[in-house]
Scaffold this motif. Structure first.
Motif, PDB file in Angstrom:
ATOM      1  N   ALA A 109       0.502   9.006  -4.213  1.00  0.00           N
ATOM      2  CA  ALA A 109      -0.187  10.291  -4.162  1.00  0.00           C
ATOM      3  C   ALA A 109       0.194  11.151  -5.359  1.00  0.00           C
ATOM      4  CB  ALA A 109       0.164  11.014  -2.869  1.00  0.00           C
ATOM      5  N   PRO A 110      -0.746  11.902  -5.923  1.00  0.00           N
ATOM      6  CA  PRO A 110      -0.441  12.784  -7.058  1.00  0.00           C
ATOM      7  C   PRO A 110       0.656  13.790  -6.743  1.00  0.00           C
ATOM      8  CG  PRO A 110      -2.806  12.550  -6.788  1.00  0.00           C
ATOM      9  CD  PRO A 110      -2.180  11.926  -5.571  1.00  0.00           C
ATOM     10  N   ALA A 111       0.707  14.221  -5.456  1.00  0.00           N
ATOM     11  CA  ALA A 111       1.755  15.141  -5.005  1.00  0.00           C
ATOM     12  C   ALA A 111       2.030  14.817  -3.542  1.00  0.00           C
ATOM     13  CB  ALA A 111       1.306  16.588  -5.147  1.00  0.00           C
ATOM     14  N   PRO A 112       3.306  14.957  -3.109  1.00  0.00           N
ATOM     15  CA  PRO A 112       3.644  14.575  -1.734  1.00  0.00           C
ATOM     16  C   PRO A 112       3.286  15.613  -0.684  1.00  0.00           C
ATOM     17  CG  PRO A 112       5.594  15.345  -2.872  1.00  0.00           C
ATOM     18  CD  PRO A 112       4.491  15.332  -3.891  1.00  0.00           C
ATOM     19  N   GLY A 113       2.750  16.762  -1.079  1.00  0.00           N
ATOM     20  CA  GLY A 113       2.425  17.807  -0.124  1.00  0.00           C
ATOM     21  C   GLY A 113       1.521  17.300   0.983  1.00  0.00           C
ATOM     22  N   GLY A 114       1.885  17.566   2.229  1.00  0.00           N
ATOM     23  CA  GLY A 114       1.087  17.145   3.378  1.00  0.00           C
ATOM     24  C   GLY A 114       1.387  15.741   3.844  1.00  0.00           C
ATOM     25  N   ALA A 151      -1.419  -2.299  -4.480  1.00  0.00           N
ATOM     26  CA  ALA A 151      -0.932  -1.949  -5.811  1.00  0.00           C
ATOM     27  C   ALA A 151       0.447  -1.323  -5.723  1.00  0.00           C
ATOM     28  CB  ALA A 151      -1.901  -0.968  -6.469  1.00  0.00           C
ATOM     29  N   ALA A 152       1.262  -1.565  -6.725  1.00  0.00           N
ATOM     30  CA  ALA A 152       2.601  -1.002  -6.755  1.00  0.00           C
ATOM     31  C   ALA A 152       2.515   0.503  -6.969  1.00  0.00           C
ATOM     32  CB  ALA A 152       3.421  -1.643  -7.879  1.00  0.00           C
ATOM     33  N   PRO A 153       3.356   1.288  -6.269  1.00  0.00           N
ATOM     34  CA  PRO A 153       3.315   2.735  -6.437  1.00  0.00           C
ATOM     35  C   PRO A 153       3.789   3.150  -7.818  1.00  0.00           C
ATOM     36  CG  PRO A 153       5.217   2.089  -5.114  1.00  0.00           C
ATOM     37  CD  PRO A 153       4.383   0.858  -5.314  1.00  0.00           C
ATOM     38  N   ASP A 154       3.244   4.239  -8.298  1.00  0.00           N
ATOM     39  CA  ASP A 154       3.622   4.774  -9.611  1.00  0.00           C
ATOM     40  C   ASP A 154       4.745   5.782  -9.415  1.00  0.00           C
ATOM     41  OD1 ASP A 154       3.880   5.809 -12.100  1.00  0.00           O
ATOM     42  OD2 ASP A 154       1.904   6.766 -12.168  1.00  0.00           O
ATOM     43  N   THR A 155       5.977   5.366  -9.654  1.00  0.00           N
ATOM     44  CA  THR A 155       7.108   6.257  -9.472  1.00  0.00           C
ATOM     45  C   THR A 155       7.347   7.158 -10.676  1.00  0.00           C
ATOM     46  OG1 THR A 155       8.594   4.550 -10.293  1.00  0.00           O
ATOM     47  CG2 THR A 155       8.273   4.667  -7.914  1.00  0.00           C
ATOM     48  N   THR A 156       6.624   6.968 -11.749  1.00  0.00           N
ATOM     49  CA  THR A 156       6.880   7.756 -12.950  1.00  0.00           C
ATOM     50  C   THR A 156       6.421   9.197 -12.804  1.00  0.00           C
ATOM     51  OG1 THR A 156       4.758   7.132 -13.944  1.00  0.00           O
ATOM     52  CG2 THR A 156       6.653   5.715 -14.397  1.00  0.00           C
ATOM     53  N   ARG A 157       5.542   9.467 -11.826  1.00  0.00           N
ATOM     54  CA  ARG A 157       5.030  10.815 -11.673  1.00  0.00           C
ATOM     55  C   ARG A 157       5.864  11.650 -10.711  1.00  0.00           C
ATOM     56  NH1 ARG A 157      -0.925   9.900  -9.826  1.00  0.00           N
ATOM     57  NH2 ARG A 157       0.115   8.298  -8.619  1.00  0.00           N
ATOM     58  N   ARG A 158       6.858  11.028 -10.043  1.00  0.00           N
ATOM     59  CA  ARG A 158       7.600  11.734  -9.019  1.00  0.00           C
ATOM     60  C   ARG A 158       8.612  12.688  -9.636  1.00  0.00           C
ATOM     61  NH1 ARG A 158       5.408  12.569  -5.131  1.00  0.00           N
ATOM     62  NH2 ARG A 158       4.733  10.420  -5.132  1.00  0.00           N
TER      63      ARG A 158
END
Length: 244
Positions: free
Chosen positions: A62-67, A2-9
């Motif tokens: 990922a919902p957040a890039p942490g880790g 699936a294509a990544p969702d860049t709108t949440r970044r």
């Protein structure tokens, strides 16, 4: 995939840029070569800090890039399959491999001062994809897009995506600008070609979903240097705004 969702970044994740992985570093004027041993130590450093190297697709989904740390390999060298993949497997990492469908089985002719390095064939790219590596486009033939005429720009962006779709059965989501050079025209061409994200190096004011900054990681990057690059990254990079 699936294509990544860049709108949440909302902020710039840490993305490492690699190239060739091989034991032979006798002549490396462009600093594109890292040994498997050094890569192994670098990935072990990530693990010790509770970080995991992943593909751009996984990072952006990922919902957040942490880790998570993005691992990208440019140019599609044949040594990716023989030397990089075993190290990635050992540490439970994934990666994104940006390849050149117009130079399948060729070499890095764009590096006139360095040694000739073989590039992956179509079968090699399929093998990497089958092992969970995200495949992206690095253009068709590794040209500076800021100097390309309209026809060449379309070939390097849209036609390279079509070529990889035919090779893999699915169109790539990601693009990587050769040499890291970009301008608004190149960014627009990549977006118009249907990619959902693109990687650059230091895109400055163009930083965004179609120009993610990356940090070069090479043979000289010990644990101490990696720590500094990781900690200083938020201070050096602009925020990424959601696409409109």
């Amino acid at each position: 995939m699936a294509a990544p969702d860049t709108t949440r970044r909302s902020s710039v994740p840490w993305v490492a840029m690699y190239h060739s992985v091989t034991e032979d570093r006798a002549d490396d004027p462009y600093r594109v070569t890292i040994t498997p041993e050094r890569l192994d130590r670098q990935l072990a450093w990530l693990v010790r800090r509770g970080l995991r190297g992943v593909s751009m697709a996984e990072l952006l989904a990922a919902p957040a890039p942490g880790g998570l740390v993005g691992l990208t390999f440019d140019d599609g060298y044949a040594d990716f399959v023989t030397h990089a993949l075993p190290v990635l497997r050992r540490h439970g990492c994934t990666a994104t491999l940006f390849v050149l469908p117009g130079r399948l089985g060729g070499d890095n002719a764009w590096d006139p001062l360095g040694p000739r390095k073989p590039l992956l064939t179509a079968d090699g790219i399929r093998q990497a994809a089958a092992e969970g590596v995200e495949i992206g486009s690095h253009g068709l033939t590794h040209l500076d897009l800021t100097r390309a005429d309209d026809l060449t720009l379309k070939a390097e962006t849209a036609d390279s995506r079509s070529a990889l779709a035919a090779l893999l059965g699915t169109a790539p989501a990601g693009f990587c600008y050769p040499y890291g050079t970009i301008d608004r025209r190149a960014v627009d061409a990549v977006r118009d070609a249907g990619y959902t994200y693109a990687c650059a190096i230091d895109p400055g004011p163009l930083t965004g979903p179609y120009a993610f900054p990356r940090v070069h990681v090479g043979q000289n990057d010990t644990s101490a240097r990696l720590f500094l690059k990781y900690r200083l990254h938020p201070l050096r990079r602009r925020r990424v705004e959601a696409p409109r």
